[in-house]
Enzyme design. Structure first.
Site, PDB file in Angstrom:
ATOM      1  CG  ASN A   1      72.532  53.681   4.889  1.00 53.10           C
ATOM      2  OD1 ASN A   1      71.718  54.524   4.538  1.00 53.10           O
ATOM      3  ND2 ASN A   1      72.513  52.432   4.430  1.00 53.10           N
TER       4      ASN A   1
ATOM      5  CB  VAL B   1      74.700  47.607  12.879  1.00 54.37           C
ATOM      6  CG1 VAL B   1      75.448  47.897  11.601  1.00 54.37           C
ATOM      7  CG2 VAL B   1      73.194  47.735  12.693  1.00 54.37           C
TER       8      VAL B   1
ATOM      9  CE1 TYR C   1      62.972  54.025   9.798  1.00 60.01           C
ATOM     10  CE2 TYR C   1      61.624  55.983   9.482  1.00 60.01           C
ATOM     11  CZ  TYR C   1      62.709  55.197   9.117  1.00 60.01           C
ATOM     12  OH  TYR C   1      63.544  55.603   8.102  1.00 60.01           O
ATOM     13  CB  ALA C   2      58.784  58.440  14.735  1.00 65.01           C
ATOM     14  CB  ALA C   3      60.951  56.344  19.147  1.00 63.82           C
ATOM     15  CB  SER C   4      64.706  54.248  15.944  1.00 63.40           C
ATOM     16  OG  SER C   4      64.312  54.443  14.598  1.00 63.40           O
ATOM     17  CE  LYS C   5      65.968  55.890  10.590  1.00 67.90           C
ATOM     18  NZ  LYS C   5      67.336  55.561  10.163  1.00 67.90           N
TER      19      LYS C   5
ATOM     20  CB  SER D   1      63.987  59.443   9.085  1.00 66.76           C
ATOM     21  OG  SER D   1      62.721  59.604   8.490  1.00 66.76           O
TER      22      SER D   1
HETATM   23  N1  LIG Z   1      63.939  55.193   1.902  1.00 66.09           N
HETATM   24  C1  LIG Z   1      63.462  56.166   2.633  1.00 66.09           C
HETATM   25  O1  LIG Z   1      62.354  56.671   2.374  1.00 66.09           O
HETATM   26  C2  LIG Z   1      64.241  56.720   3.798  1.00 66.09           C
HETATM   27  C3  LIG Z   1      63.935  58.012   4.257  1.00 66.09           C
HETATM   28  C4  LIG Z   1      64.630  58.529   5.342  1.00 66.09           C
HETATM   29  C5  LIG Z   1      65.630  57.781   5.939  1.00 66.09           C
HETATM   30  N2  LIG Z   1      65.910  56.524   5.475  1.00 66.09           N
HETATM   31  C6  LIG Z   1      66.967  55.786   6.154  1.00 66.09           C
HETATM   32  O2  LIG Z   1      68.014  55.547   5.238  1.00 66.09           O
HETATM   33  C7  LIG Z   1      68.715  54.369   5.607  1.00 66.09           C
HETATM   34  C8  LIG Z   1      68.843  53.472   4.390  1.00 66.09           C
HETATM   35  O3  LIG Z   1      67.547  53.058   3.993  1.00 66.09           O
HETATM   36  P1  LIG Z   1      67.136  52.643   2.524  1.00 66.09           P
HETATM   37  O4  LIG Z   1      65.987  53.459   2.154  1.00 66.09           O
HETATM   38  O5  LIG Z   1      68.314  52.572   1.638  1.00 66.09           O
HETATM   39  O6  LIG Z   1      66.538  51.192   2.867  1.00 66.09           O
HETATM   40  P2  LIG Z   1      66.939  49.734   2.411  1.00 66.09           P
HETATM   41  O7  LIG Z   1      65.990  48.847   3.123  1.00 66.09           O
HETATM   42  O8  LIG Z   1      67.011  49.671   0.942  1.00 66.09           O
HETATM   43  O9  LIG Z   1      68.414  49.579   2.994  1.00 66.09           O
HETATM   44  C9  LIG Z   1      68.674  49.379   4.351  1.00 66.09           C
HETATM   45  C10 LIG Z   1      69.832  48.407   4.461  1.00 66.09           C
HETATM   46  O10 LIG Z   1      70.089  48.183   5.862  1.00 66.09           O
HETATM   47  C11 LIG Z   1      70.373  46.803   6.004  1.00 66.09           C
HETATM   48  N3  LIG Z   1      70.147  46.334   7.367  1.00 66.09           N
HETATM   49  C12 LIG Z   1      68.954  46.066   7.967  1.00 66.09           C
HETATM   50  N4  LIG Z   1      69.154  45.542   9.183  1.00 66.09           N
HETATM   51  C13 LIG Z   1      70.497  45.488   9.371  1.00 66.09           C
HETATM   52  C14 LIG Z   1      71.329  45.058  10.436  1.00 66.09           C
HETATM   53  N5  LIG Z   1      70.810  44.545  11.556  1.00 66.09           N
HETATM   54  N6  LIG Z   1      72.674  45.155  10.290  1.00 66.09           N
HETATM   55  C15 LIG Z   1      73.211  45.648   9.154  1.00 66.09           C
HETATM   56  N7  LIG Z   1      72.466  46.061   8.096  1.00 66.09           N
HETATM   57  C16 LIG Z   1      71.139  45.984   8.215  1.00 66.09           C
HETATM   58  C17 LIG Z   1      69.434  46.120   5.021  1.00 66.09           C
HETATM   59  O11 LIG Z   1      69.811  44.788   4.754  1.00 66.09           O
HETATM   60  C18 LIG Z   1      69.520  47.046   3.836  1.00 66.09           C
HETATM   61  O12 LIG Z   1      70.524  46.668   2.933  1.00 66.09           O
HETATM   62  C19 LIG Z   1      67.915  53.732   6.754  1.00 66.09           C
HETATM   63  O13 LIG Z   1      68.503  54.059   7.995  1.00 66.09           O
HETATM   64  C20 LIG Z   1      66.561  54.397   6.632  1.00 66.09           C
HETATM   65  O14 LIG Z   1      65.864  54.415   7.847  1.00 66.09           O
HETATM   66  C21 LIG Z   1      65.254  55.994   4.408  1.00 66.09           C
END
Ligand SMILES: NC(=O)c1ccc[n+]([C@@H]2O[C@H](COP(=O)([O-])OP(=O)(O)OC[C@H]3O[C@@H](n4cnc5c(N)ncnc54)[C@H](O)[C@@H]3O)[C@@H](O)[C@H]2O)c1
Length: 257
Positions: A85, A59, A150-154, A137
């Protein structure tokens, strides 16, 4: 048939959201950098008689993002739903975080969502509107040590959500952010040992007044509702999905992950 593009759909929240939106009748464009696993996501949907294609897309790469939406048009005729996502977490003390780390996290979590929004919106406009859901997040509001970028990005993603909601409102496009607390995915269970993973899981359960560790399905259920017409009154907002974690002012209840 509505068409939904989901980034980071190889596993975790992205995969479960793709499966859910497919079950609700959408054709799915599932993308990720993990080719084999994102192919599996699309295969799972097709095995349940859904429509899906998988694309390898980073992305952060504008050309790849542009091409993803071109394929969505050529294969499925357009785009109605975008779920930004794809995300990466980065754990390091702020003074030990270098600019490459910063660029990676901001690149995936924030620039990626910006690029996808930029290319999805004109296509949605041609269809009469659409919905964009940004997976932010709880760390956008309150965070833990060693998570500065991470916090800044979110938090940035919430700003993007509000600004995009204003720019795209005239095109009947709603833009909403979802801010989950810890969710049981590979991202949460990324610690060096299984013991540390279990400890993290238990801490988050303890931090919830209902003792719940969120599952990817909890996020997918909310996304499914947000993209439906029942949520037509919501745009430019950030919805906290945290099993009650942020209601508790007992600070430091969740020790550093
Ligand atoms: N798991 C948690 O505790 C949590 C909590 C709040 C928010 N989130 C957010 O939810 C979203 C999904 O996270 P998750 O927990 O399923 O994590 P995950 O690591 O299982 O999934 C994230 C996916 O993003 C893909 N990804 C990473 N870099 C990429 C790139 N450059 N281009 C395209 N895809 C890419 C990864 O390959 C992976 O499949 C994220 O944005 C994460 O920050 C997660």
């Amino acid at each position: 048939m509505k068409v939904a593009v989901i980034t980071g759909a190889a596993r975790g929240i992205g995969r479960i959201t793709a499966l859910r939106l497919a079950k609700d009748g959408c054709a799915i464009v599932a993308s990720d950098i993990l080719t084999e696993q994102v192919n599996e996501t699309a295969e799972l949907i097709r095995e349940s008689s859904g429509k899906a294609l998988a694309l390898t897309v980073d992305v952060r790469d504008e050309e790849q993002v542009k091409e993803m939406f071109e394929v969505a048009i050529s294969e499925f005729g357009g785009v109605d739903i975008l779920v930004n996502n794809a995300g990466v977490v980065w754990r390091s003390h702020i003074v030990e975080t270098n600019s490459e780390d910063f660029d990676l996290v901001i690149g995936v979590n924030l620039k990626g969502a910006f690029l996808c929004t930029k290319y999805a919106a004109p296509i949605m406009r041609k269809r009469g509107g659409g919905v964009i859901v940004n997976i932010s997040s709880l760390h956008a509001f309150a965070t833990l040590p060693n998570l500065a970028v991470y916090a800044a990005s979110k938090a940035g993603l919430i700003g993007l959500t509000k600004a995009a909601a204003l720019d795209l409102g005239d095109w009947n496009i709603r833009v909403v952010a979802v801010c989950p607390a810890a969710v049981d995915t590979p991202m949460l269970r990324d610690k060096p040992t299984e013991e540390e993973n279990i400890a993290a899981v238990n801490r988050w359960k303890k931090a919830s007044p209902i003792g719940l560790l969120l599952q990817p399905e909890d996020v997918a259920n909310l996304v499914a509702w947000l993209v439906s017409d029942e949520a037509r009154g919501l745009t430019g907002v950030a919805i906290v999905l945290d099993a009650g974690v942020s209601a508790d002012l007992q600070v430091r209840k969740i020790p550093v992950q």
